[in-house]
Design an enzyme around this catalytic site. Structure first.
Site, PDB file in Angstrom:
ATOM      1  N   GLU A  95       0.794  -1.242   0.000  1.00  0.00           N
ATOM      2  CA  GLU A  95       0.000   0.000   0.000  1.00  0.00           C
ATOM      3  C   GLU A  95       0.821   1.283   0.000  1.00  0.00           C
ATOM      4  O   GLU A  95       0.594   2.167   0.823  1.00  0.00           O
ATOM      5  CB  GLU A  95      -0.970  -0.014   1.193  1.00  0.00           C
ATOM      6  N   GLU A 146      -5.910 -11.006  -1.681  1.00  0.00           N
ATOM      7  CA  GLU A 146      -6.754 -10.886  -0.474  1.00  0.00           C
ATOM      8  C   GLU A 146      -8.226 -10.856  -0.866  1.00  0.00           C
ATOM      9  O   GLU A 146      -8.987  -9.987  -0.426  1.00  0.00           O
ATOM     10  CB  GLU A 146      -6.391  -9.605   0.295  1.00  0.00           C
TER      11      GLU A 146
HETATM   12  C1  XIL Z   1      -6.279  -7.115   8.145  1.00  0.00           C
HETATM   13  C2  XIL Z   1      -6.531  -8.379   8.972  1.00  0.00           C
HETATM   14  O1  XIL Z   1      -7.398  -9.213   8.228  1.00  0.00           O
HETATM   15  C3  XIL Z   1      -7.150  -8.013  10.290  1.00  0.00           C
HETATM   16  O2  XIL Z   1      -7.266  -9.173  11.118  1.00  0.00           O
HETATM   17  C4  XIL Z   1      -6.313  -6.961  11.011  1.00  0.00           C
HETATM   18  O3  XIL Z   1      -6.972  -6.540  12.175  1.00  0.00           O
HETATM   19  C5  XIL Z   1      -6.081  -5.761  10.110  1.00  0.00           C
HETATM   20  O4  XIL Z   1      -5.495  -6.188   8.886  1.00  0.00           O
HETATM   21  N1  XIL Z   1      -5.038  -5.091   3.616  1.00  0.00           N
HETATM   22  C6  XIL Z   1      -3.997  -5.872   4.037  1.00  0.00           C
HETATM   23  C7  XIL Z   1      -4.184  -6.829   5.151  1.00  0.00           C
HETATM   24  O5  XIL Z   1      -2.928  -5.859   3.392  1.00  0.00           O
HETATM   25  O6  XIL Z   1      -3.019  -6.986   5.911  1.00  0.00           O
HETATM   26  C8  XIL Z   1      -5.334  -6.414   6.058  1.00  0.00           C
HETATM   27  O7  XIL Z   1      -5.550  -7.460   6.991  1.00  0.00           O
HETATM   28  C9  XIL Z   1      -6.570  -6.125   5.246  1.00  0.00           C
HETATM   29  C10 XIL Z   1      -6.324  -4.988   4.278  1.00  0.00           C
END
Ligand code: XIL
Length: 383
Positions: free
Chosen positions: A160, A265
């Site tokens: 990011e 994701e």
């Molecule tokens: C999220 C996790 O799923 C949660 O459990 C945590 O509280 C916050 O982070 N983008 C990303 C991930 O790259 O690392 C994030 O994961 C979701 C958004």
């Protein structure tokens, strides 16, 4: 009497477990359906990779051939204090992947979220200088990547780094080190494990301004000879964003640069949003509002169908670009463990994945399987 009840309830539990096991066995496995197309991954939480959530473990072993750590490899978890590394859970995560012969993905090395404040501060609270922060970044990357060398196949090196307009996001990394912090992170990761695949990972790259920024960034990195293997599209989608066209154009934009593309994701948020915000920025947070939590008693059939159609559309694009797409990872296994139950609003009941709260496949699961069958048929035709 008590004996009879306890026998009955034990029998009931056993029947439930058996039916869960039968359901798992009766379904075709996602990873088999997509064999030769792309890897199918899931982000795992602690209860899953330690084996506590046995129903989830059964699903993971059946359906997935790649795993990503949802949280335990993030800086705040693995390196909470200066000089203090907590490897216990990360080790268990990696061990789970190794034991099950899965492709293991490391998430993530350099990010502005879930990174402790001390990283950017001197002991007296003042901001560190460029050299100090670069040295900390290098030491962290060498320690973590080095420990799992040969076992973690690919790393989300930088997460990011871009704003929605495509410019570099103002983070402490950028402010303190300067524009070259991204190149440095990739160099350090490559030094630590020359065999590892190295990725740039971000959300909303399907939107043109941000995608153009990412393309420009990657061209700059490549021109300098920085070792970058792929781009991760996070894939935090909704029922109507991004369009199939946006997704297809985005995959092509990165594969034309000679990069592997992965969806890292994937989930589809079915709940109403509090405002027009799209994307997945952890900074965006709202107070709980029951009006924006309509499906606490389950997903109505009409929405269930929309979700299945949405997954079919997404996978149709992905399989059509399977020469470029190497992996599709879901951000969670079942709806019960999705982060979308608590982000961007706490205490909601979301339904973004292929398996429901009772570990059962949803219509979306079958829609995805159908895409796999189509992919196989068209591959046979062209052979
Ligand atoms: C999220 C996790 O799923 C949660 O459990 C945590 O509280 C916050 O982070 N983008 C990303 C991930 O790259 O690392 C994030 O994961 C979701 C958004």
């Amino acid at each position: 009497m008590r004996l009879i009840w306890s026998f009955r309830s034990r029998a009931a539990v056993a029947a439930l477990a058996l039916s869960a096991a039968l359901t798992v066995c009766a379904q075709p496995a996602l990873k088999d359906a997509f064999e030769g197309v792309f890897l199918i991954g899931a982000a795992l939480n602690e209860a899953q990779f330690t084996g506590r959530d046995t129903n989830a473990v059964a699903l993971i072993k059946t359906h997935f051939n790649s795993v990503t750590a949802e949280n335990v490899l993030k800086w705040q978890r693995i390196h909470p204090e200066p000089g203090v590394y907590e490897f216990e859970l990360a080790d268990k995560f990696v061990e789970f992947g190794v034991q099950n012969g899965m492709v293991i993905i490391g998430h993530t090395l350099v990010w502005h979220h879930q990174t402790p404040r001390w990283v950017f501060r001197n002991e007296d609270g003042s901001q560190v200088d460029r050299d100090t922060l670069l040295a900390r970044m290098r030491e962290h990357i060498h320690t973590v990547v080095g420990r799992y060398k040969g076992r973690i196949k690919g790393w989300d090196v930088v997460n990011e780094a871009l704003d929605e307009d495509g410019r570099l996001r103002q983070t402490p990394w950028l402010r303190i080190i300067g524009d070259d912090y991204i190149a440095k992170a990739f160099e350090f990761a490559h030094e630590a494990d020359p065999e590892a695949e190295l990725y740039y990972n971000d959300f909303s790259l399907e939107n043109k301004p941000k995608r153009d920024g990412a393309v420009a960034l990657i061209k700059r990195l490549k021109a300098q000879g920085i070792p970058i293997t792929g781009v991760g599209l996070q894939g935090h989608y909704t029922l109507n964003w991004p369009s199939k066209k946006q997704l297809a154009e985005t995959i092509r934009a990165f594969s034309e640069l000679g990069l592997k593309v992965m969806i890292t994701e994937l989930d589809v948020d079915v709940l109403p949003r509090a405002d027009a915000h799209r994307g997945a920025d952890l900074m965006v947070r709202y107070q709980h509002d029951p009006k924006l939590n309509p499906y606490t008693a389950g997903l109505p059939d009409s929405v269930q169908r929309k979700l299945a159609k949405r997954y079919a559309d997404i996978f149709d694009v992905l399989v059509r670009h399977s020469d470029a797409v190497t992996r599709v990872t879901f951000w969670g296994v079942t709806d019960r463990d999705s982060w979308l139950n608590y982000w961007p609003m706490p205490g909601r009941t979301n339904h973004p994945l292929l398996f429901d709260r009772h570990y059962q496949p949803k219509p979306a699961f079958y829609a995805v399987l159908t895409s796999a069958e189509k992919a196989k048929k068209s591959a046979n035709k062209t052979r």
